[in-house]
Design a protein around this motif. Structure first.
Motif, PDB file in Angstrom:
ATOM      1  N   PHE A   1       6.304  28.259  -9.918  1.00  0.00           N
ATOM      2  CA  PHE A   1       5.588  29.531  -9.765  1.00  0.00           C
ATOM      3  C   PHE A   1       6.363  30.760 -10.232  1.00  0.00           C
ATOM      4  N   ALA A   2       7.682  30.653 -10.313  1.00  0.00           N
ATOM      5  CA  ALA A   2       8.529  31.766 -10.765  1.00  0.00           C
ATOM      6  C   ALA A   2       8.196  33.065 -10.038  1.00  0.00           C
ATOM      7  N   LEU A   3       8.034  32.986  -8.726  1.00  0.00           N
ATOM      8  CA  LEU A   3       7.670  34.151  -7.924  1.00  0.00           C
ATOM      9  C   LEU A   3       8.901  34.725  -7.223  1.00  0.00           C
ATOM     10  N   THR A   4       9.072  36.008  -7.332  1.00  0.00           N
ATOM     11  CA  THR A   4      10.075  36.705  -6.540  1.00  0.00           C
ATOM     12  C   THR A   4       9.425  37.166  -5.239  1.00  0.00           C
ATOM     13  N   ASN A   5      10.257  37.621  -4.304  1.00  0.00           N
ATOM     14  CA  ASN A   5       9.700  38.156  -3.066  1.00  0.00           C
ATOM     15  C   ASN A   5       8.777  39.334  -3.346  1.00  0.00           C
ATOM     16  N   GLU A   6       9.147  40.161  -4.319  1.00  0.00           N
ATOM     17  CA  GLU A   6       8.319  41.314  -4.675  1.00  0.00           C
ATOM     18  C   GLU A   6       6.968  40.875  -5.233  1.00  0.00           C
ATOM     19  N   ASP A   7       6.975  39.797  -6.042  1.00  0.00           N
ATOM     20  CA  ASP A   7       5.719  39.263  -6.577  1.00  0.00           C
ATOM     21  C   ASP A   7       4.794  38.816  -5.456  1.00  0.00           C
ATOM     22  N   ILE A   8       5.373  38.134  -4.475  1.00  0.00           N
ATOM     23  CA  ILE A   8       4.573  37.604  -3.367  1.00  0.00           C
ATOM     24  C   ILE A   8       3.972  38.740  -2.547  1.00  0.00           C
ATOM     25  N   PHE A   9       4.792  39.744  -2.233  1.00  0.00           N
ATOM     26  CA  PHE A   9       4.269  40.905  -1.502  1.00  0.00           C
ATOM     27  C   PHE A   9       3.130  41.567  -2.280  1.00  0.00           C
ATOM     28  N   ASP A  10       3.281  41.654  -3.591  1.00  0.00           N
ATOM     29  CA  ASP A  10       2.259  42.278  -4.420  1.00  0.00           C
ATOM     30  C   ASP A  10       0.949  41.504  -4.353  1.00  0.00           C
ATOM     31  N   HIS A  11       1.029  40.160  -4.424  1.00  0.00           N
ATOM     32  CA  HIS A  11      -0.178  39.328  -4.339  1.00  0.00           C
ATOM     33  C   HIS A  11      -0.858  39.484  -2.984  1.00  0.00           C
ATOM     34  N   ILE A  12      -0.073  39.543  -1.923  1.00  0.00           N
ATOM     35  CA  ILE A  12      -0.642  39.570  -0.580  1.00  0.00           C
ATOM     36  C   ILE A  12      -1.231  40.929  -0.223  1.00  0.00           C
ATOM     37  N   TYR A  13      -0.561  41.993  -0.618  1.00  0.00           N
ATOM     38  CA  TYR A  13      -0.958  43.318  -0.150  1.00  0.00           C
ATOM     39  C   TYR A  13      -1.737  44.144  -1.174  1.00  0.00           C
ATOM     40  N   ASN A  14      -1.624  43.805  -2.451  1.00  0.00           N
ATOM     41  CA  ASN A  14      -2.231  44.663  -3.466  1.00  0.00           C
ATOM     42  C   ASN A  14      -3.300  43.991  -4.327  1.00  0.00           C
ATOM     43  N   LYS A  15      -3.307  42.680  -4.385  1.00  0.00           N
ATOM     44  CA  LYS A  15      -4.235  41.987  -5.272  1.00  0.00           C
ATOM     45  C   LYS A  15      -5.391  41.375  -4.485  1.00  0.00           C
ATOM     46  N   PRO A  16      -6.517  41.093  -5.164  1.00  0.00           N
ATOM     47  CA  PRO A  16      -7.678  40.523  -4.453  1.00  0.00           C
ATOM     48  C   PRO A  16      -7.451  39.073  -4.037  1.00  0.00           C
ATOM     49  N   LEU A  17      -8.235  38.634  -3.068  1.00  0.00           N
ATOM     50  CA  LEU A  17      -8.264  37.251  -2.593  1.00  0.00           C
ATOM     51  C   LEU A  17      -6.899  36.727  -2.141  1.00  0.00           C
ATOM     52  N   PRO A  18      -6.213  37.443  -1.247  1.00  0.00           N
ATOM     53  CA  PRO A  18      -4.909  36.951  -0.774  1.00  0.00           C
ATOM     54  C   PRO A  18      -5.005  35.636  -0.015  1.00  0.00           C
ATOM     55  N   ASN A  19      -6.150  35.377   0.634  1.00  0.00           N
ATOM     56  CA  ASN A  19      -6.325  34.106   1.348  1.00  0.00           C
ATOM     57  C   ASN A  19      -6.269  32.937   0.388  1.00  0.00           C
ATOM     58  N   ARG A  20      -6.906  33.088  -0.775  1.00  0.00           N
ATOM     59  CA  ARG A  20      -6.904  32.025  -1.783  1.00  0.00           C
ATOM     60  C   ARG A  20      -5.504  31.844  -2.377  1.00  0.00           C
ATOM     61  N   PHE A  21      -4.805  32.946  -2.575  1.00  0.00           N
ATOM     62  CA  PHE A  21      -3.435  32.894  -3.086  1.00  0.00           C
ATOM     63  C   PHE A  21      -2.550  32.088  -2.141  1.00  0.00           C
ATOM     64  N   CYS A  22      -2.596  32.404  -0.854  1.00  0.00           N
ATOM     65  CA  CYS A  22      -1.762  31.690   0.115  1.00  0.00           C
ATOM     66  C   CYS A  22      -2.142  30.217   0.216  1.00  0.00           C
ATOM     67  N   ALA A  23      -3.437  29.945   0.243  1.00  0.00           N
ATOM     68  CA  ALA A  23      -3.908  28.567   0.430  1.00  0.00           C
ATOM     69  C   ALA A  23      -3.470  27.649  -0.698  1.00  0.00           C
ATOM     70  N   GLY A  24      -3.310  28.199  -1.895  1.00  0.00           N
ATOM     71  CA  GLY A  24      -2.939  27.362  -3.031  1.00  0.00           C
ATOM     72  C   GLY A  24      -1.614  26.642  -2.859  1.00  0.00           C
ATOM     73  N   PHE A  25      -0.743  27.154  -2.005  1.00  0.00           N
ATOM     74  CA  PHE A  25       0.577  26.546  -1.860  1.00  0.00           C
ATOM     75  C   PHE A  25       0.561  25.310  -0.967  1.00  0.00           C
ATOM     76  N   SER A  26      -0.544  25.076  -0.256  1.00  0.00           N
ATOM     77  CA  SER A  26      -0.647  23.830   0.508  1.00  0.00           C
ATOM     78  C   SER A  26      -0.710  22.630  -0.434  1.00  0.00           C
ATOM     79  N   LYS A  27      -1.298  22.810  -1.608  1.00  0.00           N
ATOM     80  CA  LYS A  27      -1.332  21.728  -2.597  1.00  0.00           C
ATOM     81  C   LYS A  27       0.067  21.437  -3.124  1.00  0.00           C
ATOM     82  N   PHE A  28       0.866  22.484  -3.330  1.00  0.00           N
ATOM     83  CA  PHE A  28       2.252  22.289  -3.752  1.00  0.00           C
ATOM     84  C   PHE A  28       2.982  21.410  -2.743  1.00  0.00           C
ATOM     85  N   LEU A  29       2.801  21.680  -1.466  1.00  0.00           N
ATOM     86  CA  LEU A  29       3.450  20.870  -0.436  1.00  0.00           C
ATOM     87  C   LEU A  29       2.972  19.429  -0.496  1.00  0.00           C
ATOM     88  N   TYR A  30       1.666  19.245  -0.694  1.00  0.00           N
ATOM     89  CA  TYR A  30       1.131  17.883  -0.796  1.00  0.00           C
ATOM     90  C   TYR A  30       1.724  17.151  -1.996  1.00  0.00           C
TER      91      TYR A  30
END
Length: 288
Positions: free
Chosen positions: A173-202
């Protein structure tokens, strides 16, 4: 012709039943009216519906969607469907009712959704008789992909994730902490963004069994503690569940359910096939 749809927050599964009774499946993105307005849904559908679907020839649309729990939210989706399927009778229902009908048919019982979000209820064989609100991704949704994803992101950002898995996470994913904060607080559909990482764990669960178990077990335990055990006489019911998270981690879900003395019933990834069968049986009953 009619079309039946099960709409989650991430993906919608559709099934067209033509005049010959043939089933034609296709997918679009999910349309949760808490995150998508009517214009957005119309634009997305016009882009993503298959070319062979003659929308103006449909006589009925049965859409069950995440977030379609109030008249106001149903209207957002219903208005969009009416603009796309101009000659069809539009029926909008909650995705939880779709899950009940797919899992239980006409039989009473307990049904849950463990996908991008979480929901649960008691079903009387016709309608939902009791629902404890999961409160959405911000305040609840325990056991969901979003809940698990938030735990994964937190562990990654704090450095708690196993070193090898953390490296794989960055490679993917090449995500920095700043990238993650940006997705969660500034971009649309943060629920979908977070949920996608459950597949990574699987995808990495076989190499990191202990971390996978502890993360998912924590989520499912929270699901039971905050929702399931608050239903009256919950031990008298079996745990029936739809959703990619419940299905993918059903071995862990079964362990947690057993801990709470609740038997496990039907666990499926998607309700669409069973939901279509429900509507076909209902049509046959009406025809008699």
């Amino acid at each position: 012709m009619i079309v039946i749809a099960d709409g989650g927050s991430t993906k919608t599964n559709w099934c067209l039943l033509n005049e010959a009774g043939r089933k034609i499946h296709f997918n679009t993105e999910g349309y949760n009216p808490y995150f998508s307005d009517t214009d957005y849904i119309v634009g997305s559908l016009k882009k993503s519906l298959p070319d062979h679907l003659e929308a103006d020839k449909l006589r009925g649309v049965y859409y069950y969607g995440a977030g379609c729990s109030t008249d106001a939210k149903k209207k957002i989706v219903g208005d969009a469907m009416a603009q796309v399927f101009v000659n069809a009778e539009i029926h909008i229902g909650h995705d939880l009712l779709a899950s009940c009908r797919a899992l239980l048919g006409d039989e009473p019982g307990f049904a849950a959704i463990l996908g991008t979000g979480t929901n649960s209820c008691l079903y009387d064989g016709t309608d939902i008789s009791l629902n404890i609100d999961s409160l959405g991704y911000f305040l609840g949704d325990e056991g969901s992909g979003c809940f698990i994803g938030k735990r994964i992101l937190s562990d990654y950002m704090k450095g708690y994730m196993p070193k090898g898995l953390r490296e794989s996470f960055y490679d993917n994913f090449a995500l920095t902490n700043e990238d993650i904060f940006d997705h969660i607080y500034n971009k649309p559909l943060p629920n979908r963004f977070c949920a996608g990482f459950s597949k990574f764990l699987y995808d990495f669960k076989d190499n990191y069994e202990d971390y996978t178990f502890s993360t998912v077990e924590y989520a499912f335990t929270a699901f039971f503690e905050n929702l399931v055990i608050h239903y009256p006489n919950y031990k008298d019911y079996k745990l029936n569940c739809v959703g990619s998270v419940g299905y993918s981690f059903r071995d862990i879900l079964s362990i947690v359910a057993d801990r709470y003395e609740m038997g496990v019933g039907k666990i499926i990834r998607s309700p669409i096939d069973d939901l279509v069968d429900y509507h076909m049986q209902a049509s046959k009953k009406l025809a008699k």
